[in-house]
Design a protein around this motif. Structure first.
Motif, PDB file in Angstrom:
ATOM      1  N   PHE A 120       8.596  -1.072  18.984  1.00  0.00           N
ATOM      2  CA  PHE A 120       8.314  -1.309  17.562  1.00  0.00           C
ATOM      3  C   PHE A 120       6.808  -1.379  17.310  1.00  0.00           C
ATOM      4  CE2 PHE A 120       8.382  -3.058  13.380  1.00  0.00           C
ATOM      5  CZ  PHE A 120       9.625  -2.754  12.852  1.00  0.00           C
ATOM      6  N   LEU A 121       6.068  -1.913  18.266  1.00  0.00           N
ATOM      7  CA  LEU A 121       4.610  -2.020  18.103  1.00  0.00           C
ATOM      8  C   LEU A 121       3.946  -0.671  17.890  1.00  0.00           C
ATOM      9  CD1 LEU A 121       3.226  -4.621  20.676  1.00  0.00           C
ATOM     10  CD2 LEU A 121       3.241  -4.784  18.184  1.00  0.00           C
ATOM     11  N   ARG A 122       4.589   0.393  18.337  1.00  0.00           N
ATOM     12  CA  ARG A 122       4.001   1.726  18.209  1.00  0.00           C
ATOM     13  C   ARG A 122       4.215   2.339  16.831  1.00  0.00           C
ATOM     14  NH1 ARG A 122       5.756   1.934  23.766  1.00  0.00           N
ATOM     15  NH2 ARG A 122       7.767   2.853  23.221  1.00  0.00           N
ATOM     16  N   ARG A 123       4.970   1.675  15.985  1.00  0.00           N
ATOM     17  CA  ARG A 123       5.202   2.215  14.647  1.00  0.00           C
ATOM     18  C   ARG A 123       3.896   2.224  13.850  1.00  0.00           C
ATOM     19  NH1 ARG A 123      10.673   2.652  13.540  1.00  0.00           N
ATOM     20  NH2 ARG A 123      10.202   2.995  11.335  1.00  0.00           N
ATOM     21  N   PRO A 124       3.669   3.244  13.030  1.00  0.00           N
ATOM     22  CA  PRO A 124       2.443   3.295  12.222  1.00  0.00           C
ATOM     23  C   PRO A 124       2.245   2.066  11.340  1.00  0.00           C
ATOM     24  CG  PRO A 124       3.523   5.433  12.222  1.00  0.00           C
ATOM     25  CD  PRO A 124       4.462   4.488  12.910  1.00  0.00           C
ATOM     26  N   SER A 125       3.332   1.486  10.849  1.00  0.00           N
ATOM     27  CA  SER A 125       3.214   0.311   9.980  1.00  0.00           C
ATOM     28  C   SER A 125       2.605  -0.875  10.713  1.00  0.00           C
ATOM     29  CB  SER A 125       4.591  -0.077   9.432  1.00  0.00           C
ATOM     30  OG  SER A 125       5.483  -0.419  10.486  1.00  0.00           O
ATOM     31  N   MET A 126       2.903  -1.007  12.001  1.00  0.00           N
ATOM     32  CA  MET A 126       2.338  -2.096  12.790  1.00  0.00           C
ATOM     33  C   MET A 126       0.888  -1.795  13.161  1.00  0.00           C
ATOM     34  SD  MET A 126       4.693  -4.467  13.098  1.00  0.00           S
ATOM     35  CE  MET A 126       4.382  -5.446  14.576  1.00  0.00           C
ATOM     36  N   ARG A 127       0.620  -0.557  13.490  1.00  0.00           N
ATOM     37  CA  ARG A 127      -0.753  -0.175  13.843  1.00  0.00           C
ATOM     38  C   ARG A 127      -1.697  -0.300  12.644  1.00  0.00           C
ATOM     39  NH1 ARG A 127      -1.384   2.514  18.685  1.00  0.00           N
ATOM     40  NH2 ARG A 127       0.525   3.079  19.802  1.00  0.00           N
ATOM     41  N   ALA A 128      -1.152  -0.139  11.448  1.00  0.00           N
ATOM     42  CA  ALA A 128      -1.981  -0.191  10.239  1.00  0.00           C
ATOM     43  C   ALA A 128      -2.264  -1.610   9.770  1.00  0.00           C
ATOM     44  CB  ALA A 128      -1.295   0.582   9.110  1.00  0.00           C
ATOM     45  N   THR A 129      -1.608  -2.603  10.382  1.00  0.00           N
ATOM     46  CA  THR A 129      -1.722  -3.985   9.883  1.00  0.00           C
ATOM     47  C   THR A 129      -2.024  -4.964  11.015  1.00  0.00           C
ATOM     48  OG1 THR A 129       0.675  -4.278  10.131  1.00  0.00           O
ATOM     49  CG2 THR A 129      -0.127  -3.532   7.972  1.00  0.00           C
ATOM     50  N   PRO A 130      -3.073  -4.753  11.794  1.00  0.00           N
ATOM     51  CA  PRO A 130      -3.325  -5.631  12.945  1.00  0.00           C
ATOM     52  C   PRO A 130      -3.652  -7.057  12.519  1.00  0.00           C
ATOM     53  CG  PRO A 130      -5.230  -4.245  12.520  1.00  0.00           C
ATOM     54  CD  PRO A 130      -4.131  -3.737  11.627  1.00  0.00           C
ATOM     55  N   LEU A 131      -3.245  -7.990  13.357  1.00  0.00           N
ATOM     56  CA  LEU A 131      -3.592  -9.390  13.140  1.00  0.00           C
ATOM     57  C   LEU A 131      -5.050  -9.625  13.508  1.00  0.00           C
ATOM     58  CD1 LEU A 131      -0.393 -10.888  14.767  1.00  0.00           C
ATOM     59  CD2 LEU A 131      -0.996 -11.104  12.351  1.00  0.00           C
TER      60      LEU A 131
END
Length: 218
Positions: A188-199
């Motif tokens: 799931f971490l590889r999804r663009p949505s996660m990559r676009a919203t880093p903590l």
């Protein structure tokens, strides 16, 4: 639309990742705000009487909060497949996972209050231990119950953003002895949505930096 956000909030990130997955992120301006129960943010209180983010500001309509309600609203605007199933067992499975994810975030924040945020003399170790137990029990439940083959839904988004926050804050790990949950999360971490919203960033319980606007895709 404008999303009052926080770059280190699992709840706010859930709403923003949902917006990305629903194809709506380009319609939302993201404004970072520091909030804490011990440090009032008047701009956030003006829109949400709880003084918390996320808050979704809409043109010619009342603001919406919290993350669950924001996601529900965004799904009504979603031009594609709904991320909150409308009926049947799929709906209850998605909402059940979302509830566990929400509880994980709540428990993780409580652990941080009893370990790093509250003055040391005011910390209560038995309370910390009780919340850690909730984390571990929930990790074990997810290893048994999470349907890793189901279509993407709001529960997955809530869970992935919460697990990433727990790792970001170096709270008790969900990985040890839980290969299915760990593999699902890594994918799931590889999804663009996660990559676009880093903590990023840390909680400010004493002094908040000046708020600023950031693009939705950063």
């Amino acid at each position: 639309m404008t999303l009052l956000y926080q770059t280190h909030s699992p709840y706010a990130r859930k709403a923003l990742v949902f917006a990305h997955e629903a194809g709506l992120a380009g319609q939302i301006a993201v404004v970072h705000h520091e909030t804490s129960p011990t440090l009032r943010n008047d701009q956030v209180f003006a829109e949400n009487p709880l003084g918390k983010v996320p808050v979704l500001l809409r043109t010619d309509a009342q603001p919406i909060f919290d993350s669950d309600v924001i996601c529900d609203y965004l799904d009504t605007l979603n031009p594609g497949r709904k991320l909150i199933p409308e009926q049947g067992e799929a709906r209850w499975q998605a909402l059940r996972v979302q509830a566990v994810a929400q509880g994980l975030a709540d428990a993780g924040i409580a652990v941080r209050w009893e370990t790093v945020r509250r003055p040391e003399a005011l910390r209560y170790p038995p309370l910390r231990d009780g919340y850690v137990e909730k984390l571990v029990a929930s990790y074990d439940w997810l290893e048994r119950e999470l349907d890793v083959t189901a279509d993407l839904h709001v529960g997955h988004i809530a869970l992935a953003t919460t697990l990433d926050w727990l790792a970001f804050r170096e709270l008790p790990s969900f990985r040890d002895g839980r290969p299915l949950l760990s593999a699902w999360f890594d994918e799931f971490l590889r999804r663009p949505s996660m990559r676009a919203t880093p903590l990023s960033g840390d909680t400010h319980d004493i002094a908040a930096p000046e708020s600023g606007t950031t693009p939705a895709n950063t």
